[in-house]
Motif scaffolding. Structure first.
Motif, PDB file in Angstrom:
ATOM      1  N   SER A 213       0.813  -1.213   0.000  1.00  0.00           N
ATOM      2  CA  SER A 213       0.000   0.000   0.000  1.00  0.00           C
ATOM      3  C   SER A 213       0.848   1.266   0.000  1.00  0.00           C
ATOM      4  O   SER A 213       0.406   2.322  -0.456  1.00  0.00           O
TER       5      SER A 213
ATOM      6  N   SER B 226      -0.061  -6.738   2.070  1.00  0.00           N
ATOM      7  CA  SER B 226      -0.863  -5.899   1.174  1.00  0.00           C
ATOM      8  C   SER B 226      -1.339  -4.639   1.878  1.00  0.00           C
ATOM      9  O   SER B 226      -1.518  -3.605   1.250  1.00  0.00           O
TER      10      SER B 226
ATOM     11  N   ALA C 148      -4.279  -4.365   2.955  1.00  0.00           N
ATOM     12  CA  ALA C 148      -5.568  -4.196   2.294  1.00  0.00           C
ATOM     13  C   ALA C 148      -6.591  -3.553   3.226  1.00  0.00           C
ATOM     14  O   ALA C 148      -6.776  -4.011   4.358  1.00  0.00           O
TER      15      ALA C 148
ATOM     16  N   ASP D 276      -7.996  -5.827  -2.486  1.00  0.00           N
ATOM     17  CA  ASP D 276      -6.548  -5.640  -2.389  1.00  0.00           C
ATOM     18  C   ASP D 276      -5.853  -6.748  -1.599  1.00  0.00           C
ATOM     19  O   ASP D 276      -4.616  -6.764  -1.521  1.00  0.00           O
TER      20      ASP D 276
ATOM     21  N   PHE E 153      -2.605  -8.551  -2.916  1.00  0.00           N
ATOM     22  CA  PHE E 153      -2.032  -7.715  -3.975  1.00  0.00           C
ATOM     23  C   PHE E 153      -0.657  -7.240  -3.513  1.00  0.00           C
ATOM     24  O   PHE E 153      -0.544  -6.396  -2.630  1.00  0.00           O
TER      25      PHE E 153
END
Length: 245
Positions: free
Chosen positions: A161, A192, A194, A199, A202
């Motif tokens: 991120s 991630s 997220a 996300d 990711f």
């Protein structure tokens, strides 16, 4: 490089994230992950959950959507002594504890003060991973930080991120941290971070930093969910519920 676990995921309990545990688990399964850590923010961050949230994580099933669920926290470092915003009686019952700097929780300081805060936090026996240490808002002495992480056997996060929606300007700091981690053999976790289920898993931008720094798979905890679990077991966590898929 394929990762089997995501060590840093948020839910609606964080107050500024937008998915549930089940939604995160479904996306994790679809992406081929075998484990995710639910690491909502500690209570000092605006909108964060009460202590009771972390005490009640025991109600979470250990497996959802055929994905292991770790019960955790992204604790806030509060001061230069490295104090966290979740008491020990809650930390000791969690599967995984992340810790890091956040605006509104940590006052910020000089490079020396920020570095001291991280090193003190790493001496907490319940801290497993220091998150997004490349944040340019809180500059640190990278060499001292990474060497201390290796000494105290605390993993360093490369946070995806930080290269997409948060902590703009982190790239160069994170690359320098990663290069130093390779040099001293510090452990790395790729998260991630997220804040919405899409996300989860990711890692593309973070893996570019891993590749550029030359960090090898053997130093990355979540290349295997079992490797991550072994690391946490060595730090005193109970994972007797885990059976290999």
């Amino acid at each position: 490089m394929k990762l089997e676990a995501d060590t840093h995921c948020h839910t609606i309990a964080s107050g500024h994230a937008y998915s549930t545990v089940v939604e995160n688990a479904k996306v994790a399964r679809e992406k081929g992950l075998k484990l995710i850590a639910i690491t909502d923010h500690g209570p000092s961050l605006p909108g964060g959950p009460h202590f009771y949230h972390f005490g009640n994580l025991k109600v979470l099933p250990r497996v959802i959507e055929n994905v292991y669920i770790l019960r955790g926290v992204e604790a806030n470092i509060l001061d230069y002594d490295g104090r966290l915003d979740l008491p020990e009686r809650y930390l000791k019952d969690l599967d995984i504890v992340l810790a890091g700097f956040h605006t509104y929780c940590y006052p910020g300081g000089s490079v020396e003060e920020n570095t001291k805060a991280l090193i003190n936090a790493m001496q907490n026996p319940y801290v497993d991973i220091i998150v997004h240490p490349g944040n340019p808002e809180f500059l640190i002495d990278i060499d001292k930080f990474v060497e201390a992480a290796a000494e105290y056997d605390v993993a360093i996060e490369i946070n995806n991120s930080s290269f997409t929606v948060s902590r703009r300007g982190s790239e160069e700091n994170c690359l320098q941290i990663a290069k130093k981690a390779k040099e001293v053999g510090a452990k790395i976790a790729v998260g991630s971070d997220a804040h919405i289920c899409f996300d989860v898993g990711f890692f593309d931008k973070a893996l570019m930093v891993i590749k550029e720094s030359g960090i090898e798979e053997q130093n990355i905890l979540n290349v295997s969910y079992l490797k991550l679990i072994d690391y946490l077991k060595e730090k005193g966590r109970d994972f007797s519920f885990v059976k290999e898929f």
